[in-house]
Motif scaffolding. Sequence first.
Motif, PDB file in Angstrom:
ATOM      1  N   GLY A 121     137.125  62.374 132.855  1.00 40.47           N
ATOM      2  CA  GLY A 121     138.570  62.323 132.751  1.00 40.47           C
ATOM      3  C   GLY A 121     139.298  63.535 133.291  1.00 40.47           C
ATOM      4  N   LYS A 122     138.545  64.465 133.864  1.00 40.13           N
ATOM      5  CA  LYS A 122     139.177  65.686 134.388  1.00 40.13           C
ATOM      6  C   LYS A 122     138.928  65.818 135.877  1.00 40.13           C
ATOM      7  CE  LYS A 122     139.084  68.364 130.110  1.00 40.13           C
ATOM      8  NZ  LYS A 122     138.754  69.686 129.508  1.00 40.13           N
ATOM      9  N   GLU A 123     139.706  66.684 136.502  1.00 36.50           N
ATOM     10  CA  GLU A 123     139.530  66.923 137.926  1.00 36.50           C
ATOM     11  C   GLU A 123     138.327  67.831 138.176  1.00 36.50           C
ATOM     12  OE1 GLU A 123     144.206  66.587 139.383  1.00 36.50           O
ATOM     13  OE2 GLU A 123     143.101  68.461 139.607  1.00 36.50           O
ATOM     14  N   ARG A 124     137.827  67.755 139.385  1.00 38.92           N
ATOM     15  CA  ARG A 124     136.729  68.629 139.774  1.00 38.92           C
ATOM     16  C   ARG A 124     137.263  70.056 139.892  1.00 38.92           C
ATOM     17  NH1 ARG A 124     132.665  66.235 144.147  1.00 38.92           N
ATOM     18  NH2 ARG A 124     132.872  64.577 142.587  1.00 38.92           N
ATOM     19  N   GLU A 125     136.546  71.008 139.281  1.00 44.36           N
ATOM     20  CA  GLU A 125     137.015  72.387 139.217  1.00 44.36           C
ATOM     21  C   GLU A 125     136.010  73.345 139.858  1.00 44.36           C
ATOM     22  OE1 GLU A 125     139.578  72.355 135.043  1.00 44.36           O
ATOM     23  OE2 GLU A 125     137.527  73.101 135.045  1.00 44.36           O
ATOM     24  N   PHE A 126     136.533  74.366 140.462  1.00 47.61           N
ATOM     25  CA  PHE A 126     135.712  75.416 141.055  1.00 47.61           C
ATOM     26  C   PHE A 126     135.011  76.218 139.968  1.00 47.61           C
ATOM     27  CE2 PHE A 126     134.480  78.579 144.064  1.00 47.61           C
ATOM     28  CZ  PHE A 126     134.619  79.806 143.429  1.00 47.61           C
ATOM     29  N   VAL A 127     133.737  76.542 140.218  1.00 46.85           N
ATOM     30  CA  VAL A 127     132.961  77.369 139.290  1.00 46.85           C
ATOM     31  C   VAL A 127     132.596  78.699 139.938  1.00 46.85           C
ATOM     32  CG1 VAL A 127     130.830  77.558 137.958  1.00 46.85           C
ATOM     33  CG2 VAL A 127     132.034  75.355 138.101  1.00 46.85           C
ATOM     34  N   ALA A 128     131.960  78.635 141.106  1.00 47.61           N
ATOM     35  CA  ALA A 128     131.503  79.850 141.789  1.00 47.61           C
ATOM     36  C   ALA A 128     131.207  79.517 143.241  1.00 47.61           C
ATOM     37  CB  ALA A 128     130.249  80.412 141.111  1.00 47.61           C
ATOM     38  N   ALA A 129     131.171  80.566 144.073  1.00 39.38           N
ATOM     39  CA  ALA A 129     130.814  80.386 145.482  1.00 39.38           C
ATOM     40  C   ALA A 129     130.145  81.642 145.999  1.00 39.38           C
ATOM     41  CB  ALA A 129     132.050  80.066 146.329  1.00 39.38           C
ATOM     42  N   ILE A 130     129.370  81.476 147.053  1.00 40.70           N
ATOM     43  CA  ILE A 130     128.681  82.595 147.682  1.00 40.70           C
ATOM     44  C   ILE A 130     128.689  82.379 149.186  1.00 40.70           C
ATOM     45  CG2 ILE A 130     126.388  81.507 147.472  1.00 40.70           C
ATOM     46  CD1 ILE A 130     125.305  84.361 146.868  1.00 40.70           C
ATOM     47  N   THR A 131     128.945  83.447 149.934  1.00 42.87           N
ATOM     48  CA  THR A 131     128.891  83.328 151.387  1.00 42.87           C
ATOM     49  C   THR A 131     127.444  83.388 151.844  1.00 42.87           C
ATOM     50  OG1 THR A 131     129.214  85.719 151.625  1.00 42.87           O
ATOM     51  CG2 THR A 131     131.171  84.340 151.726  1.00 42.87           C
ATOM     52  N   TRP A 132     127.151  82.580 152.842  1.00 42.00           N
ATOM     53  CA  TRP A 132     125.762  82.402 153.252  1.00 42.00           C
ATOM     54  C   TRP A 132     125.189  83.676 153.865  1.00 42.00           C
ATOM     55  CZ3 TRP A 132     123.039  78.823 151.280  1.00 42.00           C
ATOM     56  CH2 TRP A 132     121.856  78.380 151.856  1.00 42.00           C
ATOM     57  N   SER A 133     125.963  84.389 154.680  1.00 42.46           N
ATOM     58  CA  SER A 133     125.420  85.539 155.397  1.00 42.46           C
ATOM     59  C   SER A 133     125.461  86.821 154.580  1.00 42.46           C
ATOM     60  CB  SER A 133     126.176  85.748 156.708  1.00 42.46           C
ATOM     61  OG  SER A 133     127.549  85.940 156.436  1.00 42.46           O
ATOM     62  N   SER A 134     126.628  87.164 154.026  1.00 35.44           N
ATOM     63  CA  SER A 134     126.767  88.456 153.359  1.00 35.44           C
ATOM     64  C   SER A 134     126.438  88.415 151.875  1.00 35.44           C
ATOM     65  CB  SER A 134     128.180  88.997 153.527  1.00 35.44           C
ATOM     66  OG  SER A 134     129.108  88.197 152.810  1.00 35.44           O
ATOM     67  N   GLY A 135     126.467  87.216 151.290  1.00 36.35           N
ATOM     68  CA  GLY A 135     126.181  87.122 149.862  1.00 36.35           C
ATOM     69  C   GLY A 135     127.342  87.509 148.957  1.00 36.35           C
ATOM     70  N   SER A 136     128.554  87.574 149.493  1.00 31.77           N
ATOM     71  CA  SER A 136     129.716  87.856 148.646  1.00 31.77           C
ATOM     72  C   SER A 136     129.899  86.710 147.648  1.00 31.77           C
ATOM     73  CB  SER A 136     130.967  88.000 149.502  1.00 31.77           C
ATOM     74  OG  SER A 136     130.851  89.089 150.388  1.00 31.77           O
ATOM     75  N   THR A 137     130.275  87.075 146.424  1.00 32.31           N
ATOM     76  CA  THR A 137     130.364  86.063 145.362  1.00 32.31           C
ATOM     77  C   THR A 137     131.779  85.957 144.803  1.00 32.31           C
ATOM     78  OG1 THR A 137     129.676  87.694 143.713  1.00 32.31           O
ATOM     79  CG2 THR A 137     127.945  86.351 144.714  1.00 32.31           C
ATOM     80  N   TYR A 138     132.081  84.778 144.295  1.00 28.47           N
ATOM     81  CA  TYR A 138     133.399  84.465 143.752  1.00 28.47           C
ATOM     82  C   TYR A 138     133.191  83.595 142.520  1.00 28.47           C
ATOM     83  CZ  TYR A 138     134.472  85.790 148.534  1.00 28.47           C
ATOM     84  OH  TYR A 138     134.543  86.471 149.721  1.00 28.47           O
ATOM     85  N   TYR A 139     133.995  83.847 141.476  1.00 26.86           N
ATOM     86  CA  TYR A 139     133.820  83.116 140.225  1.00 26.86           C
ATOM     87  C   TYR A 139     135.159  82.652 139.660  1.00 26.86           C
ATOM     88  CZ  TYR A 139     129.138  85.152 140.165  1.00 26.86           C
ATOM     89  OH  TYR A 139     127.855  85.519 140.493  1.00 26.86           O
ATOM     90  N   ALA A 140     135.110  81.544 138.954  1.00 26.50           N
ATOM     91  CA  ALA A 140     136.254  81.151 138.137  1.00 26.50           C
ATOM     92  C   ALA A 140     136.322  82.086 136.930  1.00 26.50           C
ATOM     93  CB  ALA A 140     136.101  79.706 137.673  1.00 26.50           C
ATOM     94  N   ASP A 141     137.522  82.345 136.449  1.00 25.18           N
ATOM     95  CA  ASP A 141     137.676  83.264 135.314  1.00 25.18           C
ATOM     96  C   ASP A 141     136.891  82.792 134.097  1.00 25.18           C
ATOM     97  OD1 ASP A 141     141.190  84.063 135.989  1.00 25.18           O
ATOM     98  OD2 ASP A 141     139.330  84.901 136.803  1.00 25.18           O
ATOM     99  N   SER A 142     136.778  81.485 133.938  1.00 25.64           N
ATOM    100  CA  SER A 142     136.138  80.935 132.747  1.00 25.64           C
ATOM    101  C   SER A 142     134.637  81.198 132.691  1.00 25.64           C
ATOM    102  CB  SER A 142     136.398  79.429 132.672  1.00 25.64           C
ATOM    103  OG  SER A 142     135.878  78.785 133.818  1.00 25.64           O
ATOM    104  N   VAL A 143     134.029  81.569 133.811  1.00 22.24           N
ATOM    105  CA  VAL A 143     132.573  81.772 133.818  1.00 22.24           C
ATOM    106  C   VAL A 143     132.175  83.210 134.148  1.00 22.24           C
ATOM    107  CG1 VAL A 143     132.257  79.368 134.499  1.00 22.24           C
ATOM    108  CG2 VAL A 143     132.167  81.166 136.251  1.00 22.24           C
ATOM    109  N   LYS A 144     133.143  84.060 134.457  1.00 26.55           N
ATOM    110  CA  LYS A 144     132.824  85.449 134.787  1.00 26.55           C
ATOM    111  C   LYS A 144     132.094  86.108 133.627  1.00 26.55           C
ATOM    112  CE  LYS A 144     136.473  86.496 138.128  1.00 26.55           C
ATOM    113  NZ  LYS A 144     137.749  87.215 138.363  1.00 26.55           N
ATOM    114  N   GLY A 145     131.012  86.796 133.949  1.00 26.91           N
ATOM    115  CA  GLY A 145     130.218  87.475 132.934  1.00 26.91           C
ATOM    116  C   GLY A 145     129.158  86.591 132.300  1.00 26.91           C
ATOM    117  N   ARG A 146     129.244  85.280 132.534  1.00 25.63           N
ATOM    118  CA  ARG A 146     128.260  84.355 131.967  1.00 25.63           C
ATOM    119  C   ARG A 146     127.400  83.695 133.053  1.00 25.63           C
ATOM    120  NH1 ARG A 146     129.779  79.839 129.310  1.00 25.63           N
ATOM    121  NH2 ARG A 146     131.697  79.562 130.517  1.00 25.63           N
TER     122      ARG A 146
END
Length: 124
Positions: A42-67
């Motif tokens: 019943g909910k929309e698809r939400e972003f959780v995390a991402a990583i760039t393939w070459s450099s490995g830079s990471t990105y997180y949703a606030d709800s999962v940071k630290g976990r």
Amino acid sequence: QVQLVESGGGLVQAGGSLRLSCAASGRTFNTYAIGWFHQAPGKEREFVAAITWSSGSTYYADSVKGRFTISRNNYKNTVYLQMNSLKPEDTAVYYCAASNTIPVVKTSRHYNYWGQGTQVTVSS
């Protein structure tokens, strides 16, 4: 075409951990980043995390940071999502997706290829 296959979902108690895997194959050389999204009923698809393939830079949703921690193994063409301190609200189908959009974006419409999803259920 890029093919993505997720694995590692399951049932876990609150406070527990799971590690999801996303194996990529096909024309991965055009892929800039791999992202994880989740979708609860019943909910929309939400972003959780991402990583760039070459450099490995990471990105997180606030709800999962630290976990949650996203990582990659370029030799295996695989991206992982280590999920710790899981909460019942983390219950959802988790999808990995490939994007060739630069820079990394957190909206699902910018991701071109998707896996079939894996269910994660966290019991209270």
